[in-house]
Design a protein around this motif. Structure first.
Motif, PDB file in Angstrom:
ATOM      1  N   ARG A   1       1.813  -3.900  -3.060  1.00  0.00           N
ATOM      2  CA  ARG A   1       1.801  -2.442  -3.243  1.00  0.00           C
ATOM      3  C   ARG A   1       1.536  -2.080  -4.705  1.00  0.00           C
ATOM      4  NH1 ARG A   1       6.902  -0.439  -0.889  1.00  0.00           N
ATOM      5  NH2 ARG A   1       7.783  -1.579  -2.634  1.00  0.00           N
TER       6      ARG A   1
ATOM      7  N   LEU B   1      -0.644   0.200   4.075  1.00  0.00           N
ATOM      8  CA  LEU B   1      -0.696  -1.267   4.032  1.00  0.00           C
ATOM      9  C   LEU B   1      -0.032  -1.882   5.260  1.00  0.00           C
ATOM     10  CD1 LEU B   1       0.077  -1.871   0.246  1.00  0.00           C
ATOM     11  CD2 LEU B   1      -2.108  -2.216   1.414  1.00  0.00           C
TER      12      LEU B   1
ATOM     13  N   ASP C   1      -1.904  -0.170  -5.802  1.00  0.00           N
ATOM     14  CA  ASP C   1      -1.799   1.123  -6.486  1.00  0.00           C
ATOM     15  C   ASP C   1      -2.509   1.076  -7.837  1.00  0.00           C
ATOM     16  OD1 ASP C   1      -0.401   3.843  -6.872  1.00  0.00           O
ATOM     17  OD2 ASP C   1       0.243   2.707  -8.629  1.00  0.00           O
TER      18      ASP C   1
ATOM     19  N   ILE D   1       0.969   4.774   0.433  1.00  0.00           N
ATOM     20  CA  ILE D   1       0.419   3.426   0.232  1.00  0.00           C
ATOM     21  C   ILE D   1       1.189   2.405   1.054  1.00  0.00           C
ATOM     22  CG2 ILE D   1       0.193   1.565  -1.473  1.00  0.00           C
ATOM     23  CD1 ILE D   1      -0.720   3.618  -3.473  1.00  0.00           C
ATOM     24  N   SER D   2       2.514   2.520   1.092  1.00  0.00           N
ATOM     25  CA  SER D   2       3.328   1.582   1.868  1.00  0.00           C
ATOM     26  C   SER D   2       2.970   1.640   3.350  1.00  0.00           C
ATOM     27  CB  SER D   2       4.819   1.884   1.680  1.00  0.00           C
ATOM     28  OG  SER D   2       5.209   1.730   0.335  1.00  0.00           O
TER      29      SER D   2
END
Length: 507
Positions: free
Chosen positions: A396, A424, A400, A420-421
């Motif tokens: 992560r 993914l 980023d 983002i978490s």
């Protein structure tokens, strides 16, 4: 906002979130107020240094403050300018060992028995030990350069040595490697809990064995439930040290797996029911010498932990402990690897699968065989689940960094952190449902991104020697690592490509 206030705000925000040397931050706190005792504070100097570390453009100058002047009032509850922080006195030696060991002992251990089957016991064990020594040497190169240059991350070290594109190359490699590794984790969980088929033979999963084949225990449903109820909560932590207890449990579960496997293999040896293993590889018309090189990416992937070393180093109160922490972790993991590879190969012989956990659905020819099968598989699946957030942490952060290189730390922006978490996790879940084998995933990531992270980039940094720390021995070792890594992995990729072509031709 006043430019000076903004600069100080960004400075302390960076220190609180480990954007710069964490030990400096504690030196300024006196009687509830932060003072500038050690540095002649010039925000232009700080911004120039920060820009150099981040690999971005020059910073604009700002005012110079008197060093005796208090910077900003510090409140224990609200922190600086509203940023809430808590007292953190540094990670412990044991906590750091557990976190680093958890980073190392992941899914790679499951493919090691198949590697030893391919190489033979003697070359297989020697290769495990050799890769461990090379890993320790490459991490030592990174840490010596980082400490000399006061660099706090692998990405910034690459950026400082090779500029913006060096940082991007490292971050992209970490993203590719960690994505591949976590897809492997998901595949293992699916294989163990829901079952898998290899060469037309179906290996039952734990749930399938307990409850029969049902919709709710199918691979897509089990992996979806694992993602939502296990992985999502674990990846929500923003500090690596918060995972030290889950890391300790995961290491203990890996040891449980090794002890049970070793015990069963020893019993089978005394009973005379174990297969006689080959000590050296068998080379004939069906097994080319080039096939042996396909084990190299698996061994490389098994030791990749470099992307988390700086995070662990930054959280230590005494950074001189980092080297013994690395050595302790590598010794522990190498012992686990040798024991797992040796005893699992003794137990299953030439029938050892690329994911050895799938072998634990058969009759072990000992009392309570079904119980031991389930204990081994469930314990290791839980281990993999607890390893997942450690590897995800670095994924992560680097992902980023690729998307938002000039933005603040991701942990400051809850919206960005969440998006983002989730993104993914969705990609990993979907890929795990379509990639058939962990061996295929290891070959791709191990022969490309993993070898860059573990050996080629550290060797390039020490050869560049921007900090004047390299010895003649370091440079000879660095050249050797690059040559071995490039040649062996090119051969592995070529052999794998041929195997894929032949498999498709046969179909």
């Amino acid at each position: 906002m006043d430019p000076w206030v903004l600069a100080v705000h960004n400075f302390y925000k960076a220190m609180i979130l480990d954007e710069t040397t964490p030990h400096a931050a504690f030196a300024y706190k006196k009687g509830g107020v932060f003072f500038q005792d050690k540095w002649n504070w010039d925000s232009a100097v700080f911004e120039e240094k920060r820009s150099k570390q981040m690999g971005i453009g020059d910073a604009s100058p700002s005012e110079t403050r008197d060093e005796a002047m208090p910077l900003l009032p510090f409140n224990e509850e609200h922190g600086i300018l509203g940023y809430s922080i808590h007292e953190f006195n540094g990670a412990s030696f044991s906590g750091a060992v557990f976190n680093l060991s958890t980073t190392i002992v992941g899914a790679g251990i499951m493919a090691l028995p198949a590697s030893i089957k391919m190489l033979g016991i003697v070359p297989g064990i020697l290769m495990i030990v050799l890769v461990a020594f090379l890993t320790e040497a490459s991490i030592d190169m990174l840490l010596r350069c980082s400490h000399e240059g006061e660099i706090t991350s692998y990405g910034r070290l690459m950026g400082d040595s090779f500029g913006r594109w060096g940082r991007i190359a490292l971050q992209a490699s970490v993203v590719i490697n960690n994505l591949g590794v976590m897809i492997v984790y998901m595949i293992i969980i699916g294989d163990v809990l829901s079952g898998t088929s290899t060469n037309g033979v179906h290996h039952r999963g734990v749930f399938e064995g307990w409850f029969g084949s049902q919709l709710w225990n199918s691979r897509p449903v089990v992996l979806l439930a694992t993602t939502i109820f296990v992985f999502a909560p674990l990846v929500s932590f923003k500090k690596l040290d918060s995972l030290k207890y889950t890391s300790a449990i995961s290491v203990a579960l890996a040891v449980v797996f090794v002890v049970i496997t070793a015990g069963i293999a020893i019993v089978r040896l005394f009973q005379g029911t174990a297969e006689i293993p080959k000590l050296f590889p068998k080379i004939d018309e069906n097994n080319s010498i080039w096939e042996l090189f396909t084990a190299v990416p698996v061994l490389v992937t098994a030791y990749i932990c470099h992307y988390n070393v700086h995070s662990i180093d930054n959280e230590l109160e005494d950074r001189t402990q980092t080297k013994p922490i690395v050595q302790t972790s590598l010794a522990l993991c190498s012992t686990v690897y040798v024991a797992t590879g040796l005893f699992a190969y003794l137990l299953f012989g030439e029938g050892t699968l690329s994911d050895v956990l799938a072998n634990f659905d058969s009759d072990l020819r000992i009392p309570f065989s079904d119980v031991f099968n389930d204990v081994v598989r469930v314990s290791y699946v839980v281990h993999v689940m607890l390893v997942f957030p450690i590897v995800f942490f670095a994924l992560r952060l680097n992902f980023d960094g690729l998307l938002f290189p000039t933005s603040g730390h991701i942990s400051l922006d809850n919206r960005r952190f969440t998006i983002i978490s989730i993104s993914l996790l969705v990609v990993i879940y979907l890929a795990a449902n379509f990639i058939p084998s962990i061996w295929d995933a290891f070959q791709v990531t191990g022969a490309t991104a993993a070898v860059l992270i573990g050996f080629i980039f550290p060797a390039m940094i020490i050869l560049r020697d921007s900090y004047g720390v390299a010895t003649k021995r370091d440079k000879i070792l660095a050249v050797t690592m690059i040559v071995l890594a490039v040649l062996s992995n090119l051969v592995a990729l070529y052999t794998d490509a041929l195997n894929i072509i032949y498999r498709k031709a046969e179909v």
